[in-house]
Every structure is written in C-alpha cells, then in structure tokens.
Scaffold this active site. Structure first.
Site, PDB file in Angstrom:
ATOM      1  N   ASP A   1      28.404  21.913  56.817  1.00  0.00           N
ATOM      2  CA  ASP A   1      30.014  21.967  57.040  1.00  0.00           C
ATOM      3  C   ASP A   1      30.512  20.939  56.256  1.00  0.00           C
ATOM      4  O   ASP A   1      29.991  19.961  55.692  1.00  0.00           O
ATOM      5  CB  ASP A   1      30.098  21.411  58.720  1.00  0.00           C
ATOM      6  CG  ASP A   1      31.652  21.604  59.181  1.00  0.00           C
ATOM      7  OD1 ASP A   1      32.122  22.421  58.358  1.00  0.00           O
ATOM      8  OD2 ASP A   1      31.971  21.216  60.109  1.00  0.00           O
TER       9      ASP A   1
ATOM     10  N   HIS B   1      33.259  26.313  48.644  1.00  0.00           N
ATOM     11  CA  HIS B   1      31.936  26.975  48.926  1.00  0.00           C
ATOM     12  C   HIS B   1      30.869  27.337  47.631  1.00  0.00           C
ATOM     13  O   HIS B   1      29.836  27.152  47.957  1.00  0.00           O
ATOM     14  CB  HIS B   1      32.455  28.456  49.433  1.00  0.00           C
ATOM     15  CG  HIS B   1      33.277  28.483  50.685  1.00  0.00           C
ATOM     16  ND1 HIS B   1      32.905  27.502  51.915  1.00  0.00           N
ATOM     17  CD2 HIS B   1      34.273  28.924  51.280  1.00  0.00           C
ATOM     18  CE1 HIS B   1      33.744  27.744  52.875  1.00  0.00           C
ATOM     19  NE2 HIS B   1      34.796  28.542  52.224  1.00  0.00           N
TER      20      HIS B   1
ATOM     21  N   TRP C   1      34.309  35.107  61.369  1.00  0.00           N
ATOM     22  CA  TRP C   1      35.351  35.963  61.112  1.00  0.00           C
ATOM     23  C   TRP C   1      36.655  35.802  61.212  1.00  0.00           C
ATOM     24  O   TRP C   1      37.534  36.438  60.881  1.00  0.00           O
ATOM     25  CB  TRP C   1      34.753  37.381  61.687  1.00  0.00           C
ATOM     26  CG  TRP C   1      33.377  38.107  61.538  1.00  0.00           C
ATOM     27  CD1 TRP C   1      32.125  37.578  62.478  1.00  0.00           C
ATOM     28  CD2 TRP C   1      33.109  38.757  60.456  1.00  0.00           C
ATOM     29  NE1 TRP C   1      31.254  38.238  61.852  1.00  0.00           N
ATOM     30  CE2 TRP C   1      31.611  38.904  60.717  1.00  0.00           C
ATOM     31  CE3 TRP C   1      33.623  39.276  59.447  1.00  0.00           C
ATOM     32  CZ2 TRP C   1      30.700  39.624  59.850  1.00  0.00           C
ATOM     33  CZ3 TRP C   1      32.962  40.094  58.502  1.00  0.00           C
ATOM     34  CH2 TRP C   1      31.545  40.260  58.694  1.00  0.00           C
TER      35      TRP C   1
ATOM     36  N   LEU D   1       7.461  27.183  52.258  1.00  0.00           N
ATOM     37  CA  LEU D   1       8.656  26.945  52.913  1.00  0.00           C
ATOM     38  C   LEU D   1       9.060  28.537  53.638  1.00  0.00           C
ATOM     39  O   LEU D   1       9.317  29.165  52.825  1.00  0.00           O
ATOM     40  CB  LEU D   1       9.726  26.277  52.049  1.00  0.00           C
ATOM     41  CG  LEU D   1      11.061  26.043  52.783  1.00  0.00           C
ATOM     42  CD1 LEU D   1      11.027  25.042  53.723  1.00  0.00           C
ATOM     43  CD2 LEU D   1      12.000  25.820  51.935  1.00  0.00           C
TER      44      LEU D   1
HETATM   45  C1  IPE Z   1      29.923  25.968  61.588  1.00  0.00           C
HETATM   46  O1  IPE Z   1      30.946  25.417  60.806  1.00  0.00           O
HETATM   47  C2  IPE Z   1      29.444  27.162  60.792  1.00  0.00           C
HETATM   48  C3  IPE Z   1      28.818  27.129  59.649  1.00  0.00           C
HETATM   49  C4  IPE Z   1      28.578  25.874  58.939  1.00  0.00           C
HETATM   50  C5  IPE Z   1      28.319  28.241  59.093  1.00  0.00           C
HETATM   51  P1  IPE Z   1      32.378  25.862  61.229  1.00  0.00           P
HETATM   52  O2  IPE Z   1      33.327  24.941  60.296  1.00  0.00           O
HETATM   53  O3  IPE Z   1      32.689  27.051  61.291  1.00  0.00           O
HETATM   54  O4  IPE Z   1      32.561  25.176  62.866  1.00  0.00           O
HETATM   55  P2  IPE Z   1      33.852  24.566  63.622  1.00  0.00           P
HETATM   56  O5  IPE Z   1      34.736  25.881  63.584  1.00  0.00           O
HETATM   57  O6  IPE Z   1      34.409  23.689  62.953  1.00  0.00           O
HETATM   58  O7  IPE Z   1      33.424  24.246  64.923  1.00  0.00           O
HETATM   59  C1  IPE Z   2      31.201  25.397  55.963  1.00  0.00           C
HETATM   60  O1  IPE Z   2      32.247  24.498  55.250  1.00  0.00           O
HETATM   61  C2  IPE Z   2      30.921  26.683  55.270  1.00  0.00           C
HETATM   62  C3  IPE Z   2      31.320  27.498  56.359  1.00  0.00           C
HETATM   63  C4  IPE Z   2      31.696  27.299  57.655  1.00  0.00           C
HETATM   64  C5  IPE Z   2      31.098  28.816  56.090  1.00  0.00           C
HETATM   65  P1  IPE Z   2      33.720  24.633  55.885  1.00  0.00           P
HETATM   66  O2  IPE Z   2      34.283  26.149  55.020  1.00  0.00           O
HETATM   67  O3  IPE Z   2      33.459  24.805  57.268  1.00  0.00           O
HETATM   68  O4  IPE Z   2      34.514  23.406  55.471  1.00  0.00           O
HETATM   69  P2  IPE Z   2      35.607  22.541  56.336  1.00  0.00           P
HETATM   70  O5  IPE Z   2      34.841  22.255  57.644  1.00  0.00           O
HETATM   71  O6  IPE Z   2      36.805  23.590  56.486  1.00  0.00           O
HETATM   72  O7  IPE Z   2      35.908  21.417  55.535  1.00  0.00           O
HETATM   73 MG    MG Z   3      33.968  23.704  58.774  1.00  0.00          MG
END
Ligand code: IPE
Ligand code: IPE
Ligand code: MG
Length: 263
Positions: free
Chosen positions: A27, A44, A76, A138
């Site tokens: 995250d 990303h 989504w 792994l």
């Molecule tokens: C969790 O992160 C999903 C992934 C890392 C793929 P999110 O950024 O989507 O989670 P929330 O919405 O903050 O809970």
């Molecule tokens: C994690 O980073 C990647 C996915 C959830 C796919 P985020 O896109 O959630 O990054 P933040 O939470 O907005 O910083």
């Molecule tokens: Mg996030």
C-alpha cells in the site's frame, strides 16, 4: 537467557526470523507519488520495481511463500483510468518478468476471482502458472482481483452444492475442508501479514487464513520498501512470541511442561 531457540527474547534482539509464508499488502503507491509531485501511475510503476526487489530478496532469504496483494476486489471502485493502468502494469509485469521469474526457479500461482477479468489477463495469469508450475523455489502468490469475503462465499457455495447433491454431510464440514476449498488451498497460512504505508487494516485480505498470523505495519510507502525494510520487518517478527492459544516455553512451569510434553 539461554536454553531458548527460535524466537528471540528481548526487545533489543536483532535476529531475523524467516517466515515460511510472508503476505504483503503493498500500500502507498499513490501517496509515494504525491509526495514527489508525480502521478499515481508513476507511483504504481515504481511499485512494480519494489515487487521485483522483494521477490528476489524473499527467494534469497529462503522464504518459501510470498503473497503479494496486487489488486483487490474493491479496487474496481477506482477511476477507470487507474484500473486500466493497474491492469496494464500486471500485463507488462508478466510479459517482461515471466522468463526471469522462471530462471529464478519461482513458481507463480494466482488467487482471486477470474470472472470479470479481461480474457487476455486471464490468459497471461494462466501462462504464468503453467510455465512455472514445476519450479521448486519461492512460490509467488499473486493476489489479483482478490477479496477474502468473495473467496469464502465461493467456498461455502461449493460445499453447499456438495451437500445438496448428497455427496457431503453437513457435520463432515470441518476447518481443514474449508481451508482446502479456498483459492489458497495449496498454500500454508501466512506467518506474517505485512502492510506498508501506515494503514492498519486488512482491507478484505486473507480473512480466514490470517487467524494466527503476526501483523506487522510499517510506515514506509510500498515503492520505498527495500531489502533493509524487509530485514527490519523480519527482525520484528523475530521478537514476536507465537503462542497459538498455548503458553510460551518461558511461561511454562515445570508442571505445565510435563503436561505440554505429555510425559
Ligand atoms: C489494499 O489497499 C489493496 C492492495 C494493496 C492491492 P487499498 O489501498 O485498496 O486499501 P484501502 O482502500 O485503503 O483499505
Ligand atoms: C497500493 O497503493 C496499490 C493498490 C492498491 C493497487 P495505493 O494505490 O492504494 O496507494 P495509496 O494508498 O493511494 O497511497
Ligand atoms: Mg491504498
């Protein structure tokens, strides 16, 4: 403090313990980018660089299973352009990295719903699994379009169908049968669930499998998660005392030890 093997004893101890299965909620790509005045897309992209790094480091450290939460069933809900970016990055990752992963003896497996994914993505995920299925290093578990509640719903539906068909008695359903019916059937429960970016929640990740996982939350954003960060997390894991409802070795009285060892 002698006579104690495995988990370290004091908060000062800096011994890494390598878990069998590390699961990561990657995250903070968006916030990493924002803090640098970059686009979320760039965040990303940098996240993929960190993915390559953790795969190599996990293999090097002898971790057997690495699960990476790459796209949740709730993601989504993001703007269409970001969803498209994330789908594109997954495709790019598999096209560019699959042969390297194969050379690294990595076995790829994917958990998550395949319904709703574009056919070319499903084909790439299946190619990654079939090309690497004989590898013995792994196991990289890609959690893509993954949601734990949906996983449980599908599992219960499958078991209910067996009951309805008269092939399964309700009382025969036990924990092992449920575990064996999940997307993650072949994968041991995670020892550690690590989340970057400072958020402290599961976000619908591995709800059943996390029953006895150790949770480690780190502040750094996913693109900044490097070898040193991984080592610090495994040192933290080394300071944990997993009891699974029982007692730690140090807490056992002589009487209790006799009971615990059954002698
Ligand atoms: C969790 O992160 C999903 C992934 C890392 C793929 P999110 O950024 O989507 O989670 P929330 O919405 O903050 O809970
Ligand atoms: C994690 O980073 C990647 C996915 C959830 C796919 P985020 O896109 O959630 O990054 P933040 O939470 O907005 O910083
Ligand atoms: Mg996030």
């Amino acid at each position: 403090m002698g006579g104690h093997t495995g988990i370290a004893e004091t908060p000062q101890t800096r011994t890494m313990v390598v878990p069998r299965h590390l699961a990561v909620i990657m995250d903070g790509n968006g916030r990493w980018a924002k803090s640098r005045n970059l686009s979320r897309t760039q965040g990303h992209r940098q996240g993929v660089v960190a993915v390559r790094e953790i795969v190599a480091n996990a293999a090097d450290l002898g971790i057997q299973y690495l699960t990476l939460f790459s796209f949740s069933s709730e993601n989504w809900a993001r703007p269409e352009s970001e969803v498209r970016d994330l789908m594109g990055l997954l495709k790019l990752f598999i096209r560019k990295d699959l042969s390297t992963l194969d050379k690294q003896n990595v076995r790829v497996t994917v958990i998550g719903g395949r319904n709703g994914l574009a056919p070319d993505i499903v084909a790439l995920l299946e190619e990654a699994e079939s090309k690497t299925c004989k590898n013995t290093g792994l196991t990289l578990v890609i959690a893509f379009n993954y949601g734990a509640r949906q996983e449980l719903v599908e599992t219960f539906q499958a078991l209910a169908r067996e009951v309805q068909a008269g092939r399964l008695a309700p009382d025969a359903i036990d924990e092992g049968m449920i575990s064996a019916s999940l997307y993650s059937a072949e994968i041991p429960d995670p020892d550690v669930i690590l989340r970057t970016s400072g958020e402290q929640r599961l976000s619908n990740f591995l709800l059943w499998q996390a029953a006895y996982s150790e949770f480690i939350f780190v502040d750094c954003f996913w693109p900044d998660f490097d070898r040193r960060q991984l080592e610090l997390a495994l040192e933290e894991y080394g300071r944990r005392n997993r009891r699974f409802g029982g007692l730690a070795v140090d807490d056992l009285t002589d009487d209790a030890q006799v009971v615990a060892t059954g002698s």
